[in-house]
Design a protein around this motif. Structure first.
Motif, PDB file in Angstrom:
ATOM      1  N   LEU A 217       0.836  -1.201   0.000  1.00 34.91           N
ATOM      2  CA  LEU A 217       0.000   0.000   0.000  1.00 34.91           C
ATOM      3  C   LEU A 217       0.871   1.251   0.000  1.00 34.91           C
ATOM      4  CD1 LEU A 217      -2.833   1.269   0.210  1.00 34.91           C
ATOM      5  CD2 LEU A 217      -2.627   1.071   2.711  1.00 34.91           C
ATOM      6  N   GLN A 218       1.895   1.260   0.835  1.00 35.49           N
ATOM      7  CA  GLN A 218       2.770   2.444   0.919  1.00 35.49           C
ATOM      8  C   GLN A 218       3.523   2.679  -0.382  1.00 35.49           C
ATOM      9  OE1 GLN A 218       2.855   4.907   3.150  1.00 35.49           O
ATOM     10  NE2 GLN A 218       1.101   3.760   3.990  1.00 35.49           N
ATOM     11  N   GLU A 219       3.949   1.600  -1.026  1.00 32.40           N
ATOM     12  CA  GLU A 219       4.697   1.758  -2.287  1.00 32.40           C
ATOM     13  C   GLU A 219       3.808   2.381  -3.361  1.00 32.40           C
ATOM     14  OE1 GLU A 219       7.528  -0.766  -5.397  1.00 32.40           O
ATOM     15  OE2 GLU A 219       6.285  -1.852  -3.950  1.00 32.40           O
ATOM     16  N   ILE A 220       2.589   1.886  -3.459  1.00 31.86           N
ATOM     17  CA  ILE A 220       1.678   2.435  -4.476  1.00 31.86           C
ATOM     18  C   ILE A 220       1.304   3.868  -4.132  1.00 31.86           C
ATOM     19  CG2 ILE A 220      -0.648   2.199  -5.468  1.00 31.86           C
ATOM     20  CD1 ILE A 220      -0.287  -0.857  -5.256  1.00 31.86           C
ATOM     21  N   LEU A 221       1.029   4.111  -2.855  1.00 33.21           N
ATOM     22  CA  LEU A 221       0.688   5.481  -2.422  1.00 33.21           C
ATOM     23  C   LEU A 221       1.817   6.458  -2.751  1.00 33.21           C
ATOM     24  CD1 LEU A 221      -1.027   5.545   1.098  1.00 33.21           C
ATOM     25  CD2 LEU A 221      -1.719   6.812  -0.949  1.00 33.21           C
ATOM     26  N   GLN A 222       3.058   6.071  -2.444  1.00 32.68           N
ATOM     27  CA  GLN A 222       4.193   6.959  -2.682  1.00 32.68           C
ATOM     28  C   GLN A 222       4.374   7.226  -4.181  1.00 32.68           C
ATOM     29  OE1 GLN A 222       5.870   8.610  -0.235  1.00 32.68           O
ATOM     30  NE2 GLN A 222       6.609   9.755  -2.013  1.00 32.68           N
ATOM     31  N   THR A 223       4.147   6.210  -4.984  1.00 32.04           N
ATOM     32  CA  THR A 223       4.277   6.382  -6.442  1.00 32.04           C
ATOM     33  C   THR A 223       3.214   7.355  -6.952  1.00 32.04           C
ATOM     34  OG1 THR A 223       5.068   4.094  -6.567  1.00 32.04           O
ATOM     35  CG2 THR A 223       4.472   5.157  -8.644  1.00 32.04           C
TER      36      THR A 223
ATOM     37  N   LEU B 232      -6.581   5.946 -12.101  1.00 31.98           N
ATOM     38  CA  LEU B 232      -5.756   4.782 -12.444  1.00 31.98           C
ATOM     39  C   LEU B 232      -6.614   3.516 -12.465  1.00 31.98           C
ATOM     40  CD1 LEU B 232      -2.555   5.527 -10.312  1.00 31.98           C
ATOM     41  CD2 LEU B 232      -2.669   5.427 -12.816  1.00 31.98           C
ATOM     42  N   LEU B 233      -7.556   3.450 -11.555  1.00 32.72           N
ATOM     43  CA  LEU B 233      -8.460   2.293 -11.500  1.00 32.72           C
ATOM     44  C   LEU B 233      -9.309   2.226 -12.764  1.00 32.72           C
ATOM     45  CD1 LEU B 233      -9.443  -0.076  -9.803  1.00 32.72           C
ATOM     46  CD2 LEU B 233     -11.022   1.481  -8.624  1.00 32.72           C
ATOM     47  N   LYS B 234      -9.801   3.378 -13.192  1.00 36.27           N
ATOM     48  CA  LYS B 234     -10.598   3.414 -14.437  1.00 36.27           C
ATOM     49  C   LYS B 234      -9.760   2.922 -15.619  1.00 36.27           C
ATOM     50  CE  LYS B 234     -10.960   6.956 -17.071  1.00 36.27           C
ATOM     51  NZ  LYS B 234     -11.205   8.269 -17.697  1.00 36.27           N
ATOM     52  N   ASN B 235      -8.513   3.402 -15.709  1.00 38.01           N
ATOM     53  CA  ASN B 235      -7.656   3.046 -16.844  1.00 38.01           C
ATOM     54  C   ASN B 235      -7.254   1.574 -16.845  1.00 38.01           C
ATOM     55  OD1 ASN B 235      -7.775   5.694 -17.680  1.00 38.01           O
ATOM     56  ND2 ASN B 235      -5.831   6.281 -16.723  1.00 38.01           N
ATOM     57  N   ASN B 236      -7.335   0.954 -15.672  1.00 37.25           N
ATOM     58  CA  ASN B 236      -6.959  -0.463 -15.571  1.00 37.25           C
ATOM     59  C   ASN B 236      -8.162  -1.354 -15.274  1.00 37.25           C
ATOM     60  OD1 ASN B 236      -3.846  -0.560 -15.675  1.00 37.25           O
ATOM     61  ND2 ASN B 236      -4.258   1.129 -14.278  1.00 37.25           N
TER      62      ASN B 236
ATOM     63  N   LYS C  47       6.860   2.760 -13.651  1.00 37.57           N
ATOM     64  CA  LYS C  47       6.612   2.040 -12.391  1.00 37.57           C
ATOM     65  C   LYS C  47       5.128   1.685 -12.250  1.00 37.57           C
ATOM     66  CE  LYS C  47       8.020   1.985  -7.569  1.00 37.57           C
ATOM     67  NZ  LYS C  47       8.697   2.690  -6.488  1.00 37.57           N
ATOM     68  N   LEU C  48       4.249   2.645 -12.593  1.00 36.64           N
ATOM     69  CA  LEU C  48       2.812   2.366 -12.526  1.00 36.64           C
ATOM     70  C   LEU C  48       2.433   1.240 -13.478  1.00 36.64           C
ATOM     71  CD1 LEU C  48       1.417   6.025 -12.334  1.00 36.64           C
ATOM     72  CD2 LEU C  48       1.275   4.293 -10.537  1.00 36.64           C
ATOM     73  N   ASN C  49       3.047   1.222 -14.667  1.00 37.44           N
ATOM     74  CA  ASN C  49       2.788   0.126 -15.602  1.00 37.44           C
ATOM     75  C   ASN C  49       3.231  -1.213 -15.018  1.00 37.44           C
ATOM     76  OD1 ASN C  49       1.683   1.782 -17.517  1.00 37.44           O
ATOM     77  ND2 ASN C  49       3.573   2.059 -18.669  1.00 37.44           N
ATOM     78  N   SER C  50       4.336  -1.195 -14.282  1.00 36.53           N
ATOM     79  CA  SER C  50       4.832  -2.453 -13.696  1.00 36.53           C
ATOM     80  C   SER C  50       3.864  -2.973 -12.628  1.00 36.53           C
ATOM     81  CB  SER C  50       6.227  -2.263 -13.110  1.00 36.53           C
ATOM     82  OG  SER C  50       6.170  -1.499 -11.913  1.00 36.53           O
ATOM     83  N   PHE C  51       3.128  -2.063 -11.954  1.00 40.58           N
ATOM     84  CA  PHE C  51       2.169  -2.486 -10.919  1.00 40.58           C
ATOM     85  C   PHE C  51       1.035  -3.325 -11.508  1.00 40.58           C
ATOM     86  CE2 PHE C  51       3.210   1.425  -8.099  1.00 40.58           C
ATOM     87  CZ  PHE C  51       4.232   0.725  -7.474  1.00 40.58           C
ATOM     88  N   THR C  52       0.760  -3.139 -12.817  1.00 42.99           N
ATOM     89  CA  THR C  52      -0.373  -3.873 -13.400  1.00 42.99           C
ATOM     90  C   THR C  52      -0.138  -5.379 -13.368  1.00 42.99           C
ATOM     91  OG1 THR C  52       0.547  -3.714 -15.647  1.00 42.99           O
ATOM     92  CG2 THR C  52      -0.952  -1.950 -14.946  1.00 42.99           C
ATOM     93  N   ARG C  53       1.110  -5.781 -13.109  1.00 46.34           N
ATOM     94  CA  ARG C  53       1.402  -7.218 -13.011  1.00 46.34           C
ATOM     95  C   ARG C  53       1.130  -7.750 -11.594  1.00 46.34           C
ATOM     96  NH1 ARG C  53       6.472  -5.497 -15.505  1.00 46.34           N
ATOM     97  NH2 ARG C  53       6.146  -5.349 -17.749  1.00 46.34           N
ATOM     98  N   VAL C  54       0.863  -6.841 -10.652  1.00 46.26           N
ATOM     99  CA  VAL C  54       0.528  -7.259  -9.272  1.00 46.26           C
ATOM    100  C   VAL C  54      -0.922  -7.747  -9.280  1.00 46.26           C
ATOM    101  CG1 VAL C  54       0.248  -6.475  -6.891  1.00 46.26           C
ATOM    102  CG2 VAL C  54       2.128  -5.571  -8.301  1.00 46.26           C
ATOM    103  N   PRO C  55      -1.185  -8.985  -8.839  1.00 44.47           N
ATOM    104  CA  PRO C  55      -2.533  -9.571  -8.989  1.00 44.47           C
ATOM    105  C   PRO C  55      -3.656  -8.752  -8.352  1.00 44.47           C
ATOM    106  CG  PRO C  55      -0.942 -11.252  -8.343  1.00 44.47           C
ATOM    107  CD  PRO C  55      -0.234  -9.935  -8.241  1.00 44.47           C
ATOM    108  N   ASP C  56      -3.354  -8.056  -7.225  1.00 45.04           N
ATOM    109  CA  ASP C  56      -4.436  -7.318  -6.554  1.00 45.04           C
ATOM    110  C   ASP C  56      -4.255  -5.796  -6.664  1.00 45.04           C
ATOM    111  OD1 ASP C  56      -2.199  -7.482  -4.984  1.00 45.04           O
ATOM    112  OD2 ASP C  56      -3.246  -8.025  -3.125  1.00 45.04           O
ATOM    113  N   TYR C  57      -3.609  -5.361  -7.724  1.00 46.45           N
ATOM    114  CA  TYR C  57      -3.358  -3.915  -7.926  1.00 46.45           C
ATOM    115  C   TYR C  57      -4.654  -3.108  -7.883  1.00 46.45           C
ATOM    116  CZ  TYR C  57      -1.785   0.366 -10.384  1.00 46.45           C
ATOM    117  OH  TYR C  57      -1.516   1.656 -10.749  1.00 46.45           O
ATOM    118  N   ILE C  58      -5.704  -3.607  -8.558  1.00 54.17           N
ATOM    119  CA  ILE C  58      -6.952  -2.816  -8.598  1.00 54.17           C
ATOM    120  C   ILE C  58      -7.585  -2.713  -7.213  1.00 54.17           C
ATOM    121  CG2 ILE C  58      -7.457  -3.194 -11.056  1.00 54.17           C
ATOM    122  CD1 ILE C  58      -9.476  -5.361 -10.168  1.00 54.17           C
ATOM    123  N   ALA C  59      -7.379  -3.708  -6.377  1.00 51.70           N
ATOM    124  CA  ALA C  59      -7.930  -3.633  -5.020  1.00 51.70           C
ATOM    125  C   ALA C  59      -7.214  -2.554  -4.210  1.00 51.70           C
ATOM    126  CB  ALA C  59      -7.806  -4.993  -4.323  1.00 51.70           C
ATOM    127  N   TYR C  60      -5.895  -2.434  -4.369  1.00 52.54           N
ATOM    128  CA  TYR C  60      -5.150  -1.359  -3.699  1.00 52.54           C
ATOM    129  C   TYR C  60      -5.676   0.005  -4.136  1.00 52.54           C
ATOM    130  CZ  TYR C  60      -1.571  -4.369  -1.590  1.00 52.54           C
ATOM    131  OH  TYR C  60      -0.903  -5.285  -0.808  1.00 52.54           O
TER     132      TYR C  60
END
Length: 905
Positions: free
Chosen positions: A11-17, A70-74, A35-48
């Motif tokens: 959560l902190q990593e995504i928040l800081q980004t 970001l949630l809308k775009n993903n 970096k944001l594009n790389s998060f899309t490979r995290v299985p629960d990215y949309i939940a964060y």
């Protein structure tokens, strides 16, 4: 809430980004984006993201809102998310939709629409239920309705479904109809908009209430709120397109309302109303209903074409701005699709033989009603487009209606009135040309004189309109016509090319390019002054117009051909092109249109281009090599940006131009270069991007024509790639590549010569692919034509192999080529079909009508071909005179007469 919970570190990593993403420095932004594009490979990215949006009120609204966007775009990630992640994200956005912050509610609303679109409403029915319930809550109904409106606009078909035996729309439509009476204008506007979006998809739930819907529209037609009236107009346009029979009984009232609304002071209302007349005119079946209204509609459209005050502020049209650099945002991106090879058709003649309609075409030219105005679609452009379609539909009838108001405006003292009338003249050019021709002897001199108008906007629209009448101005009717119309038009437009206003330069240069296409060889006597004017423009133009100037020079080369090889003309044109060439780096986007321009210039100059060929050839090879290396790196590391294909496409096209212009003169250049042209070409033939393959196939054909002995050693590898591309059912994006492959194999076959043993190995694989392409009912006409030409050419060289298949393709072959203009390609193809008939006369028996029709359509066959026609027809007649007479008696009279007159059969 569902059972998913965030991990604090993640959560902190995504928040800081997200916080870092508010930094405006480009370098930082690129790193953050990566970096944001790389998060899309995290299985629960949309939940964060959903958690930050909905469950962190302590964070700034800006940060939470960014998470929402970001949630809308993903949103599509919800389709592959674990069930608990998807459930959490859905619950969270619905929760955020009730947040106390308007920013958060807006972001959540967009997320709901995106999720509904990705999941489809059938898989999230409780969302629809909650939104419908919110429509009854005064505190949330407007927000819920805004979500409904966006969803209805974006995916009406996905909403028109059955869930557990019930159709949500059966409840939604009555609710929307009821809310169209709401005291709030925003609610009424949402209601009418939502209802209208179900018209084009023929929703049964809406059409069950169609009378109530139409009554609702009539009731809201006089609504005090312009947004409501705009949606009423939009709904009537959609009804006219989808269910015109529902409007026809009330057409008198509807037309009256739409005429009134087209003059509405609110431009968004007027624009939607104007779309009604454009839609009305585009449907030929509605012409009888529109004809009685012409007298009232056309003058209103004419009035809509006058610039408004907002337009004039935006255009800043009076400036002498030739020395003012362009903003990069003013330059529209250009797409380079690669060189296409095809055949030219004769005019429409069918002798009742072929019911197949011509390919679809677009009434609007690329630049029509666009570059003279703002880039946005607006009332003026819509009215001009409607007038264009009305002119095509009604011709002289429209001109009769508009003649008087046009005259009044053309000779008005108000420049805005004059300008709009000149635009109207241009808009009517295509449809009204026959009726307006008698007036052109007055109108064209008027337009030429108007090029002197002090107002740049008047000069620019006059250029455009003169371009629309260029074919009349350039027709070589007489010396008098040339002196009175052609030369003054040419001189006037050249003056505008060098105007001190950039908008006028652009319009003048574009119109002059149109004149070049229509004039063709008629321009040759005037080439020197034309070139000197265009060359002077190279010193004067800013970035945007320089791109149009390249087009004009390239079009001139295409139009006058080898006349440009005169050393005087080479010496005029090449120095400025060379100067531009030397200024640009190999990765400069401005090199692309210059290379495209030079491709035409090299063909036209031919041997005259030889002094410049070594540098051009070497640079093209270097660019192709470098771009292929870039693409190889991209394939190995998909995180890199995909290289722009245009550099490859235009470099290959310029190499094609050199092959056509210099032929064997390229031999020394090809032998010196490493990596070799043929190594690079073989890689390009396998390139994943179709436009690159398209240009590579064109280069194969052009090398075959210009320097076959250099190409031949490399053909075994090349032919295998060509054969693979000949797909009987190519995807739409591959059709042009398939077209060029079909053309190039014919050029190669012709150069190998008759019965060449090396080519023999490819005859069956080629024919087995070309015949299905020719017979495919949905293949584009150009693909049929190129396939037919290549079958004919292969048949000419290898008749024994191809002749047994003649009954299979003879009729389709003749249908594909009977309308093609006489030229060398057609000649060799017909010599091929005649050779096949000689080998297998019975093969043409069932297609004799089509074969004879194709023969008599020739205007001027070569002596060799004409002799083949005569010998074949006489032989067929003499073989079975009674059968011949009986069959010919069934032919259309025109074909019988031509056969008898030309060949005595």
């Amino acid at each position: 809430m569902a059972s998913w919970t965030p991990q604090p570190a993640g959560l902190q990593e995504i928040l800081q980004t997200i916080r870092d993403s508010t930094d405006t420095q480009n370098k930082v932004q690129r790193a953050i984006t990566h970096k944001l594009n790389s998060f899309t490979r995290v299985p629960d990215y949309i939940a964060y993201l959903a958690y930050i949006l909905s469950a962190m009120p302590q964070e700034e609204d800006q940060i939470r809102t960014i998470a929402g966007y970001l949630l809308k775009n993903n949103a599509r990630l919800i389709l592959i998310a674990l069930p608990e992640v998807a459930e959490y994200a859905k619950s969270a956005v619905l929760s955020a939709f009730r947040d106390s912050s308007a920013l958060i509610r807006t972001a959540a609303g967009q997320d709901i629409v995106a999720f509904l679109g990705a999941l489809e409403p059938r898989n999230w029915p409780d969302c629809l239920e909650q939104l419908l319930a919110m429509l009854d809550d005064p505190n949330s109904q407007e927000a819920a309705f805004s979500v409904f409106e966006k969803a209805c606009e974006d995916f009406p078909r996905k909403l028109d479904i059955e869930i557990n035996g019930t159709r949500p729309l059966d409840f939604m439509i009555p609710k929307f109809l009821m809310l169209s009476e709401h005291p709030s204008p925003k609610m009424r506007s949402h209601a009418v908009a939502c209802l209208s979006y179900f018209v084009p998809v023929s929703s049964q739930s809406l059409f069950a209430h169609i009378d109530a819907f139409i009554a609702c529209l009539f009731k809201r037609a006089s609504d005090e709120d312009p947004s409501v009236r705009r949606h009423v107009c939009q709904a009537l346009v959609l009804l006219l397109a989808a269910r015109p029979e529902k409007l026809m009984p009330e057409m008198a009232n509807v037309a009256e309302y739409m005429l009134y609304s087209t003059k509405d002071k609110n431009e968004s209302v007027a624009l939607e109303a104007c779309e009604f007349w454009l839609t009305f005119a585009e449907d030929p079946e509605l012409a009888p209903y529109l004809r009685p209204l012409l007298g009232r509609v056309a003058p209103v459209l004419l009035d809509c074409m006058i610039y408004g005050e907002d337009d004039l502020i935006w255009l800043e049209g009076d400036a002498e701005d030739t020395n003012v650099p362009d903003k990069e945002s003013d330059i529209k991106p250009r797409h380079y699709g690669g060189k296409a090879h095809g055949m030219e058709r004769e005019g429409p003649q069918n002798d009742n033989l072929d019911d197949e309609e011509d390919d679809d075409y677009d009434l609007d030219d690329d630049d029509d009603f666009a570059d003279e105005m703002s880039t946005e679609w607006n009332l003026r452009k819509c009215a001009a487009a409607a007038l264009d379609v009305l002119a095509v539909r009604f011709g002289a009838e429209l001109l009769n209606v508009l003649l008087s108001p046009l005259k009044d405006k053309l000779w008005s003292t108000d420049w805005l009135e004059r300008e709009s009338a000149i635009l109207a003249l241009g808009a009517m050019a295509e449809g009204c040309i026959d009726a307006i021709e008698e007036h052109l002897k007055v109108l064209v001199p008027y337009l030429i004189n108007t090029l002197n108008d002090p107002k740049p906007l008047v000069r620019s629209i006059t250029c455009w309109t003169l371009g629309r009448y260029a074919s009349w101005c350039t027709q070589p009717v007489s010396e008098e016509h040339k002196n009175q119309y052609f030369i003054p038009t040419m001189e006037g437009l050249l003056r505008m090319v060098l105007d001190d206003n950039k908008r006028v330069q652009e319009a003048g240069c574009s119109a002059f390019a149109t004149l070049e296409e229509d004039a063709g060889a008629e321009l040759i006597p005037y080439l020197e002054p034309v070139l000197r004017n265009l060359v002077f423009a190279f010193q004067k133009y800013q970035h945007k117009n320089m791109l149009i100037l390249y087009d004009a020079v390239g079009t001139l080369a295409d139009s006058v051909g080898r006349a440009l090889s005169n050393p005087t003309f080479v010496d005029i044109l090449m120095p400025p092109l060379t100067a531009r060439w030397n200024k640009l780096q190999d990765d400069d986007d401005d090199l692309i249109p210059l290379l495209e321009c030079l491709a035409s210039v090299t063909i036209a100059m031919g041997p005259g281009f030889a002094p410049y060929a070594p540098l051009v050839f070497q640079r093209c090879i270097n660019i192709v090599h470098q771009q292929l290396l870039y693409y190889q790196a991209y394939q190995q590391n998909p995180d890199l940006d995909e290289p722009e294909k245009s550099f490859l496409v235009v470099s290959l096209d310029l190499l094609s131009g050199l092959a056509q212009g210099l032929g064997m003169g390229l031999e020394s250049l090809i032998s010196q270069m490493q990596p070799s042209l043929f190594q690079l070409l073989t890689v390009c033939l396998k390139h994943p991007q179709a436009p690159v393959r398209q240009s590579a196939y064109a280069l194969v054909g052009d090398l075959a024509m210009g320097c076959f002995t250099l190409l031949r050693p490399h053909l075994p590898a090349i032919m295998n790639e060509l054969i693979q591309q000949l797909d009987p059912e190519p995807k739409v994006e591959f059709i042009s590549a398939c077209n060029n492959a079909a053309w190039s194999v014919g050029e190669v076959a012709l150069r190998y010569g008759r019965d060449d043993a090396e080519f023999q190995q490819w005859v069956n694989p080629l024919i087995s692919r070309l015949i299905p392409i020719l017979l495919h009912p949905k293949a584009p006409r150009s693909l049929h034509e190129n396939a037919a030409v290549s079958i004919g050419r292969i048949g000419l060289m290898h008749p024994v192999v191809v002749a047994p298949l003649l009954p299979e393709f003879a009729q389709a072959w003749c249908q594909a080529l009977y309308e093609i203009r006489d030229n060398e390609e057609k000649d060799s193809a017909f010599r091929g079909i005649c050779t096949l008939v000689q080998v297998n006369p019975a093969g043409i028996a069932k297609s004799l009508l089509w074969f004879c029709n194709a023969i008599v359509r020739w205007n001027n066959p070569s002596p060799e071909l004409n002799a083949m026609f005569a010998q074949l027809l006489t032989g067929l007649r003499n073989h079975d005179p009674n059968g011949w007479r009986a069959q010919v008696a069934t032919f259309p009279p025109t074909i019988q007469e031509r056969l008898a007159a030309r060949y005595g059969v």
